[in-house]
Design a protein around this motif. Structure first.
Motif, short mmCIF file in Angstrom:
data_model
loop_
_atom_site.label_atom_id
_atom_site.label_comp_id
_atom_site.label_asym_id
_atom_site.label_seq_id
_atom_site.Cartn_x
_atom_site.Cartn_y
_atom_site.Cartn_z
N GLY A 130 0.79 -1.22 0.00
CA GLY A 130 0.00 0.00 0.00
C GLY A 130 0.83 1.28 0.00
N LEU A 131 1.78 1.41 0.92
CA LEU A 131 2.59 2.62 0.99
C LEU A 131 3.48 2.71 -0.25
N ALA A 132 4.00 1.59 -0.70
CA ALA A 132 4.83 1.60 -1.90
C ALA A 132 4.03 2.12 -3.10
N ARG A 133 2.78 1.72 -3.20
CA ARG A 133 1.95 2.17 -4.32
C ARG A 133 1.70 3.67 -4.24
N ARG A 134 1.47 4.19 -3.05
CA ARG A 134 1.22 5.63 -2.89
C ARG A 134 2.47 6.42 -3.27
N LEU A 135 3.63 5.92 -2.90
CA LEU A 135 4.87 6.60 -3.26
C LEU A 135 5.08 6.57 -4.77
N ASP A 136 4.79 5.44 -5.38
CA ASP A 136 4.90 5.35 -6.84
C ASP A 136 4.00 6.38 -7.51
N ALA A 137 2.77 6.50 -7.01
CA ALA A 137 1.82 7.43 -7.61
C ALA A 137 2.27 8.87 -7.45
N ALA A 138 3.04 9.14 -6.38
CA ALA A 138 3.52 10.50 -6.14
C ALA A 138 4.85 10.77 -6.85
N GLY A 139 5.38 9.75 -7.51
CA GLY A 139 6.64 9.92 -8.22
C GLY A 139 7.86 9.91 -7.34
N ILE A 140 7.74 9.32 -6.14
CA ILE A 140 8.87 9.23 -5.21
C ILE A 140 9.41 7.80 -5.25
N PRO A 141 10.66 7.62 -5.66
CA PRO A 141 11.23 6.27 -5.72
C PRO A 141 11.28 5.61 -4.34
N SER A 142 10.95 4.34 -4.28
CA SER A 142 11.05 3.58 -3.03
C SER A 142 11.53 2.18 -3.35
N ALA A 143 12.16 1.55 -2.37
CA ALA A 143 12.66 0.19 -2.56
C ALA A 143 12.43 -0.61 -1.29
N VAL A 144 12.06 -1.86 -1.46
CA VAL A 144 11.84 -2.76 -0.34
C VAL A 144 13.09 -3.61 -0.11
N ILE A 145 13.66 -3.48 1.07
CA ILE A 145 14.72 -4.38 1.53
C ILE A 145 14.24 -4.95 2.86
N ASP A 146 14.79 -6.07 3.28
CA ASP A 146 14.28 -6.67 4.51
C ASP A 146 15.32 -7.61 5.12
N PHE A 147 15.48 -7.52 6.43
CA PHE A 147 16.41 -8.36 7.17
C PHE A 147 15.70 -9.08 8.32
N PHE A 148 14.36 -9.05 8.29
CA PHE A 148 13.56 -9.61 9.38
C PHE A 148 12.74 -10.82 8.96
N ALA A 149 11.98 -10.69 7.89
CA ALA A 149 11.03 -11.74 7.53
C ALA A 149 11.73 -13.06 7.22
N ASP A 150 12.82 -13.01 6.47
CA ASP A 150 13.58 -14.21 6.12
C ASP A 150 15.05 -13.83 6.08
#
Length: 364
Positions: A130-150
């Motif tokens: 959800g937040l990633a989609r809102r950032l995309d719509a606003a033209g703000i680059p975002s990236a998902v990294i993760d060190f918790f789930a796996d």
């Protein structure tokens, strides 16, 4: 925390990197294409705890941060105090929320005009991003990294993505190569180790009644890598859950490990992490063992009871926890490996924000 751990994981994606004329192109953990005209210099962290990850590959990670979640400040006061002592201006970094995705202010992010927002699988807004989609719509680059789930499966890929996004590919590659050597060394030593000694890792020990534990979750992967058998998986099918004291006493694990953190002593738990001394860690561990009714375990009587920093569940430095667990489970196979020496090497070779404190302790 339970809600966070229950999030479904999106399909994994292998990072694809390309650079030309300073431009950056990566594929993040959720399979999203991320493109920047140049390496990011104005970053918003939706998890403040990603700052120590940046410190693995950047000499001054705070210089990149224009806004962040307050989770590091709220959940780890000693670590934040260390940051303030080194860089007093840390207090001036704008706060965008407390960390859970429903507290993050999208409007605050817009105001900061970042050239990159770093998300985790959790703060991206769940499987639908959800937040990633809102950032995309606003033209703000975002990236998902993760060190918790796996952590064992995604840390190297996450660091590769991060390194590309901030123009520190060589440093990310160097750490990943080091990390892989450490992990492979333990795996080689554990090859053919039978039987797998039963172990209980009691999460946030002392904060609640015995015994909240990792089922199929993060610490279970570390236990397996260290050549152990997690007794909680006999009962728990979820990532985390509650074991009864009766079950723990009747199962009588070969090794007992209590996880703790900066507020352990004040909350009746184990004091570990930045600024903690070995003496207060050991004394708090002894109080937990007594207050939780675990003094009768053979692991306690035989000197196989230990404390471990809970923060290892969200950092590439979790290989240190695996080394410590393997040493407790298979001391004969881990001769020549000293987690204290490994920590010193990590500080010396990689971390620009040092890990200074007690991160594991023996009851005896």
């Amino acid at each position: 925390m339970l809600k966070r751990r229950a999030l479904l994981l999106a399909p994994l994606a292998t990072p694809v990197l390309a650079q030309a004329q300073g431009a950056v192109a990566v594929t993040d953990l959720m399979g999203r294409a991320v493109r920047l005209p140049r390496p990011a210099r104005r970053i918003v962290l939706t998890q403040g705890r990603h700052l120590p990850v940046l410190a693995l590959i950047h000499p001054d990670p705070l210089s990149l941060i224009v806004g962040w979640s307050s989770d590091l400040r709220q959940a780890n006061a000693p670590e934040y105090a260390q940051l303030r002592a080194q860089t007093p201006s840390v207090d001036q970094i704008p706060v965008i929320g407390r960390g859970p995705v429903d507290t993050i202010s999208f409007e605050s992010i817009l105001t900061l005009q970042p050239d990159l927002v770093l998300l985790s699988r959790f703060t991206a807004g769940g499987p639908d991003g959800g937040l990633a989609r809102r950032l995309d719509a606003a033209g703000i680059p975002s990236a998902v990294i993760d060190f918790f789930a796996d952590p064992l499966g995604e840390s190297e890929r996450s660091l590769t993505v991060l390194g590309a996004l901030i123009g520190r590919e060589a440093q990310a590659s160097a750490f990943n190569a080091y990390y892989r050597r450490r992990m492979d060394d333990v795996a080689t030593r554990m090859a053919g180790a039978e039987p797998k000694p039963p172990i209980l890792v009691q999460a946030h020990a002392g904060g609640t009644a015995c015994c909240f534990s990792a089922g199929t979750g993060i610490f279970n992967g570390m236990i397996i890598a260290a050549g152990g058998r997690n007794i909680a998986t006999d009962i728990l099918s979820a990532q985390m859950g509650q074991l009864s004291l009766e079950f723990v006493l009747s199962t009588d694990p070969y090794v007992y490990v209590a996880t703790g953190g900066p507020f352990g002593g004040a909350r009746g738990g184990v004091t570990l992490g930045t600024g903690a001394t070995a003496q207060e860690a050991r004394e708090s561990l002894a109080r937990v063992v007594q207050s939780q009714g675990l003094a009768g375990l053979s692991a306690v009587r035989a000197g196989r009871a230990h404390g471990l920093w809970h923060g290892f569940n969200d950092t590439p430095a979790h290989y240190l926890a695996i080394e410590a667990l393997a040493r407790w489970l298979h001391p004969d196979r881990m001769r020549g490996i000293a987690p204290d020496a490994s920590l010193a090497e990590l500080n010396d070779r990689f971390l620009s924000i040092k890990m200074q404190g007690t991160y594991w302790v023996d009851l005896r």
